[in-house]
Scaffold this active site. Structure first.
Site, PDB file in Angstrom:
ATOM      1  N   GLU A  12       6.567 -21.719  36.537  1.00 32.21           N
ATOM      2  CA  GLU A  12       6.745 -23.205  36.156  1.00 32.21           C
ATOM      3  C   GLU A  12       6.079 -23.541  34.903  1.00 32.21           C
ATOM      4  OE1 GLU A  12       6.396 -25.578  39.894  1.00 32.21           O
ATOM      5  OE2 GLU A  12       5.507 -27.191  38.555  1.00 32.21           O
ATOM      6  N   HIS A  69       9.139 -35.234  44.148  1.00 29.07           N
ATOM      7  CA  HIS A  69       7.958 -34.920  44.686  1.00 29.07           C
ATOM      8  C   HIS A  69       6.808 -35.734  44.105  1.00 29.07           C
ATOM      9  CE1 HIS A  69      10.269 -31.506  46.297  1.00 29.07           C
ATOM     10  NE2 HIS A  69       8.960 -31.045  46.710  1.00 29.07           N
ATOM     11  N   LYS A  88       5.425 -19.469  45.531  1.00 31.43           N
ATOM     12  CA  LYS A  88       4.373 -20.517  45.768  1.00 31.43           C
ATOM     13  C   LYS A  88       3.820 -20.641  46.754  1.00 31.43           C
ATOM     14  CE  LYS A  88       5.806 -24.255  42.340  1.00 31.43           C
ATOM     15  NZ  LYS A  88       6.124 -25.799  42.320  1.00 31.43           N
ATOM     16  N   HIS A 116       4.954 -36.783  47.034  1.00 30.66           N
ATOM     17  CA  HIS A 116       3.668 -36.601  47.362  1.00 30.66           C
ATOM     18  C   HIS A 116       2.608 -37.622  47.584  1.00 30.66           C
ATOM     19  CE1 HIS A 116       3.849 -32.224  45.729  1.00 30.66           C
ATOM     20  NE2 HIS A 116       4.232 -32.030  46.826  1.00 30.66           N
ATOM     21  N   GLU A 170      15.022 -31.260  51.257  1.00 36.30           N
ATOM     22  CA  GLU A 170      14.935 -30.186  50.005  1.00 36.30           C
ATOM     23  C   GLU A 170      16.324 -29.754  49.690  1.00 36.30           C
ATOM     24  OE1 GLU A 170      12.279 -29.947  48.501  1.00 36.30           O
ATOM     25  OE2 GLU A 170      10.362 -29.845  49.418  1.00 36.30           O
ATOM     26  N   ASN A 180      10.732 -29.738  41.267  1.00 36.59           N
ATOM     27  CA  ASN A 180       9.878 -31.075  42.077  1.00 36.59           C
ATOM     28  C   ASN A 180      10.332 -32.249  41.801  1.00 36.59           C
ATOM     29  OD1 ASN A 180       7.537 -29.199  42.168  1.00 36.59           O
ATOM     30  ND2 ASN A 180       6.983 -29.300  39.999  1.00 36.59           N
ATOM     31  N   ARG A 237      -8.261  -9.271  47.311  1.00 38.23           N
ATOM     32  CA  ARG A 237      -7.434  -9.587  45.712  1.00 38.23           C
ATOM     33  C   ARG A 237      -6.159  -9.307  45.805  1.00 38.23           C
ATOM     34  NH1 ARG A 237     -12.137  -6.905  44.462  1.00 38.23           N
ATOM     35  NH2 ARG A 237     -13.962  -8.137  43.671  1.00 38.23           N
ATOM     36  N   LYS A 282      17.907 -21.301  43.875  1.00 32.88           N
ATOM     37  CA  LYS A 282      16.410 -21.484  43.668  1.00 32.88           C
ATOM     38  C   LYS A 282      16.102 -19.976  42.887  1.00 32.88           C
ATOM     39  CE  LYS A 282      11.661 -22.039  45.373  1.00 32.88           C
ATOM     40  NZ  LYS A 282      10.820 -22.755  46.297  1.00 32.88           N
ATOM     41  N   ARG A 286      11.486 -24.447  35.977  1.00 36.37           N
ATOM     42  CA  ARG A 286      11.022 -24.441  37.485  1.00 36.37           C
ATOM     43  C   ARG A 286      10.412 -26.007  38.045  1.00 36.37           C
ATOM     44  NH1 ARG A 286       8.168 -19.979  41.410  1.00 36.37           N
ATOM     45  NH2 ARG A 286       8.156 -21.581  43.273  1.00 36.37           N
ATOM     46  N   HIS A 295       6.440 -33.915  54.838  1.00 37.44           N
ATOM     47  CA  HIS A 295       6.938 -33.678  53.472  1.00 37.44           C
ATOM     48  C   HIS A 295       8.463 -33.827  53.028  1.00 37.44           C
ATOM     49  CE1 HIS A 295       6.560 -31.356  49.549  1.00 37.44           C
ATOM     50  NE2 HIS A 295       7.751 -30.772  49.962  1.00 37.44           N
TER      51      HIS A 295
HETATM   52  P1  NAD Z   1       5.962 -27.145  59.168  1.00 38.29           P
HETATM   53  O1  NAD Z   1       5.755 -25.837  58.845  1.00 38.29           O
HETATM   54  O2  NAD Z   1       4.548 -27.815  59.603  1.00 38.29           O
HETATM   55  O3  NAD Z   1       6.998 -27.115  60.489  1.00 38.29           O
HETATM   56  C1  NAD Z   1       7.198 -28.430  60.764  1.00 38.29           C
HETATM   57  C2  NAD Z   1       7.099 -28.379  62.576  1.00 38.29           C
HETATM   58  O4  NAD Z   1       8.246 -27.661  63.085  1.00 38.29           O
HETATM   59  C3  NAD Z   1       5.810 -27.752  63.012  1.00 38.29           C
HETATM   60  O5  NAD Z   1       5.262 -28.620  64.130  1.00 38.29           O
HETATM   61  C4  NAD Z   1       6.207 -26.378  63.226  1.00 38.29           C
HETATM   62  O6  NAD Z   1       5.475 -25.648  64.396  1.00 38.29           O
HETATM   63  C5  NAD Z   1       7.582 -26.754  64.000  1.00 38.29           C
HETATM   64  N1  NAD Z   1       8.519 -25.604  63.804  1.00 38.29           N
HETATM   65  C6  NAD Z   1       8.678 -24.641  62.969  1.00 38.29           C
HETATM   66  N2  NAD Z   1       9.714 -23.746  63.238  1.00 38.29           N
HETATM   67  C7  NAD Z   1      10.254 -24.296  64.395  1.00 38.29           C
HETATM   68  C8  NAD Z   1      11.499 -23.922  65.357  1.00 38.29           C
HETATM   69  N3  NAD Z   1      12.206 -23.074  64.765  1.00 38.29           N
HETATM   70  N4  NAD Z   1      11.679 -24.502  66.391  1.00 38.29           N
HETATM   71  C9  NAD Z   1      10.801 -25.622  66.811  1.00 38.29           C
HETATM   72  N5  NAD Z   1       9.754 -26.037  65.994  1.00 38.29           N
HETATM   73  C10 NAD Z   1       9.522 -25.448  65.016  1.00 38.29           C
HETATM   74  O7  NAD Z   1       6.531 -27.833  58.081  1.00 38.29           O
HETATM   75  P2  NAD Z   1       7.868 -27.636  57.266  1.00 38.29           P
HETATM   76  O8  NAD Z   1       8.755 -28.875  56.954  1.00 38.29           O
HETATM   77  O9  NAD Z   1       8.527 -26.481  57.292  1.00 38.29           O
HETATM   78  O10 NAD Z   1       7.171 -27.441  55.644  1.00 38.29           O
HETATM   79  C11 NAD Z   1       6.327 -28.419  54.878  1.00 38.29           C
HETATM   80  C12 NAD Z   1       5.618 -27.702  53.889  1.00 38.29           C
HETATM   81  O11 NAD Z   1       5.997 -26.793  53.048  1.00 38.29           O
HETATM   82  C13 NAD Z   1       4.551 -28.754  53.397  1.00 38.29           C
HETATM   83  O12 NAD Z   1       3.194 -28.333  53.176  1.00 38.29           O
HETATM   84  C14 NAD Z   1       4.887 -28.506  51.874  1.00 38.29           C
HETATM   85  O13 NAD Z   1       4.083 -28.766  50.882  1.00 38.29           O
HETATM   86  C15 NAD Z   1       5.629 -27.010  51.853  1.00 38.29           C
HETATM   87  N6  NAD Z   1       6.747 -26.570  50.831  1.00 38.29           N
HETATM   88  C16 NAD Z   1       6.226 -25.492  50.189  1.00 38.29           C
HETATM   89  C17 NAD Z   1       7.106 -25.110  49.198  1.00 38.29           C
HETATM   90  C18 NAD Z   1       6.912 -23.896  48.225  1.00 38.29           C
HETATM   91  O14 NAD Z   1       7.748 -23.386  47.383  1.00 38.29           O
HETATM   92  N7  NAD Z   1       5.921 -23.094  48.701  1.00 38.29           N
HETATM   93  C19 NAD Z   1       8.409 -25.853  48.995  1.00 38.29           C
HETATM   94  C20 NAD Z   1       8.560 -26.960  49.638  1.00 38.29           C
HETATM   95  C21 NAD Z   1       7.639 -27.364  50.761  1.00 38.29           C
HETATM   96  N1  GLY Z   2       9.425 -26.162  45.756  1.00 33.07           N
HETATM   97  C1  GLY Z   2       9.246 -25.991  44.513  1.00 33.07           C
HETATM   98  C2  GLY Z   2       8.953 -24.744  43.967  1.00 33.07           C
HETATM   99  O1  GLY Z   2       9.292 -23.678  44.615  1.00 33.07           O
HETATM  100  O2  GLY Z   2       8.836 -24.496  42.602  1.00 33.07           O
END
Ligand code: NAD
Ligand code: GLY
Length: 356
Positions: A234, A245, A146, A249, A188, A242, A124, A224, A238, A261
């Site tokens: 949100e 997005h 998030k 998406h 982003e 998006n 939990r 942020k 907030r 993404h």
């Molecule tokens: P990811 O985590 O898949 O990383 C992209 C690629 O880079 C992967 O293959 C990873 O193994 C590689 N990688 C990571 N760090 C590395 C490094 N230092 N050197 C070499 N390779 C490396 O993708 P991302 O673009 O970081 O994140 C995308 C995700 O984030 C999506 O799922 C999206 O929905 C999410 N997201 C979440 C929020 C939030 O607020 N929670 C906001 C924006 C995006």
């Molecule tokens: N990336 C959108 C949020 O964190 O709200």
């Protein structure tokens, strides 16, 4: 180039600090010890990041007195799902993590979202920290709490709001990023510039992002943090984060999550900017300025998917409420607004953004 360590507070309840600078993974154990006290730490990383950075992190944590275990999952958005989440939860249980222990999310947005969600639901809720290694995770996903996994029906459809206990961003990790993955983060970051102000946006037009990513990360995180402090769950402001997005998406979904993404968000941002200009909602030439900036940062400004396919995919998006969908519309750099439109209007809006 800023070599100093910047710290940015995020005043949620509980509050936490984002530390940004070079070499921070080497000293992360000591920093985390001050925040967490002695405990067991489960390091969760994907199959690309684990061999690159897990040894440094586990050595630092062990030297600081943590009892460390680690788990690796296959890299990529395709693995940000319930099956990997279940495996992480079973791992935490097998390793006997208790309520006083901690998950360490090491990697990009995928590791952060998924390890964060595992921490939010295991027993939990236990504490977790974010060690972002992509630009996208540094400027956006590691901050704000998030967490989520994707369902077959769409992106991030199962998740929780759960703030990390700390974020430590070692800017040296950006040196091993493939250019395309760096560009994902630029999407982003440019989004944040459009939302925030002229001065931040200009850093993406003048090449500062590549010359001094630490400075850009700090400014994006500060922006942020302010939004999250005012609207953690949100309910209003907030939603502006998006921007780009809804169509982004939809592009990800249409591609079966092959288009990453950040690239999808860039195209989504360009589409909504062009639609807003075509519909007279925004100042003239804004779309051209945004698309030029995205191109300069190695990002797409369009998509081959049809307006019909995108609208259909977007309508399973979380941002739909009953017969309306809330879009984030750029008015000028530093000013975007939420615009609720009837679901039936989405197709012509997307069409305007593709055709303009
Ligand atoms: P990811 O985590 O898949 O990383 C992209 C690629 O880079 C992967 O293959 C990873 O193994 C590689 N990688 C990571 N760090 C590395 C490094 N230092 N050197 C070499 N390779 C490396 O993708 P991302 O673009 O970081 O994140 C995308 C995700 O984030 C999506 O799922 C999206 O929905 C999410 N997201 C979440 C929020 C939030 O607020 N929670 C906001 C924006 C995006
Ligand atoms: N990336 C959108 C949020 O964190 O709200």
């Amino acid at each position: 180039m800023s070599d100093s360590i910047q710290t940015i507070p995020v005043r949620t309840a509980p509050d936490y600090t984002v530390s940004i600078g070079p070499g921070l993974l080497t000293s992360c154990g000591q920093r985390l010890r001050e925040v967490l006290g002695p405990c067991r730490a489960a390091v969760i990383a994907d199959s690309t990041v684990a061999p690159l950075y897990a040894p440094t992190v586990t050595a630092s944590l062990s030297a600081a007195g943590f009892s460390v275990c680690s788990y690796q999952f296959p890299a990529g958005e395709a693995h940000k799902n319930l099956s990997t989440l279940s495996e992480i939860l079973e791992f935490l249980a097998r390793e006997h993590l208790t309520r006083s222990d901690c998950v360490v999310a090491l990697g990009g947005g995928v590791a952060g979202d998924m390890a964060g969600f595992a921490a939010a639901v295991y027993l939990r809720g236990i504490r977790y920290v974010q060690l972002p290694t992509t630009l996208l995770a540094a400027v956006d996903s590691s901050v704000g709490g998030k967490t989520a996994v994707d369902l077959t029906a769409g992106k991030n459809l199962a998740g929780a709001f759960c703030q990390p206990a700390a974020v430590i961003c070692d800017t040296d990790c950006l040196k091993t990023l493939p250019p395309d993955v760096f560009a994902d983060g630029a999407a982003e970051a440019v989004k944040t510039g459009v939302l925030s102000d002229e001065a931040l946006f200009a850093l993406f037009e003048d090449g500062t992002l590549t010359a001094d990513p630490g400075e850009v990360i700090a400014r994006c995180v500060a922006y942020k943090a302010g939004v999250v402090e005012r609207d953690e769950k949100e309910q209003g402001e907030r939603k502006l984060l998006n921007l780009g997005h809804t169509v982004g998406h939809a592009i990800e979904k249409c591609s079966g999550y092959v288009i990453p993404h950040g690239h999808a968000v860039a195209a989504g941002l360009a589409v909504i900017a062009r639609a807003a200009e075509a519909l007279g909602w925004t100042e003239e030439s804004l779309a051209a300025r945004i698309t030029a900036c995205l191109s300069k940062n190695g990002l797409p400004t369009g998509t081959d998917y049809s307006a019909e396919a995108l609208a259909e995919a977007a309508l399973s998006d979380k941002k739909r409420a009953g017969g309306d969908i809330t879009l984030v519309v750029p008015r000028k750099i530093g000013h975007c607004e939420l615009r609720k439109v009837p679901v039936a209007d989405l197709l012509p809006i997307i069409r305007a953004g593709l055709e303009a």
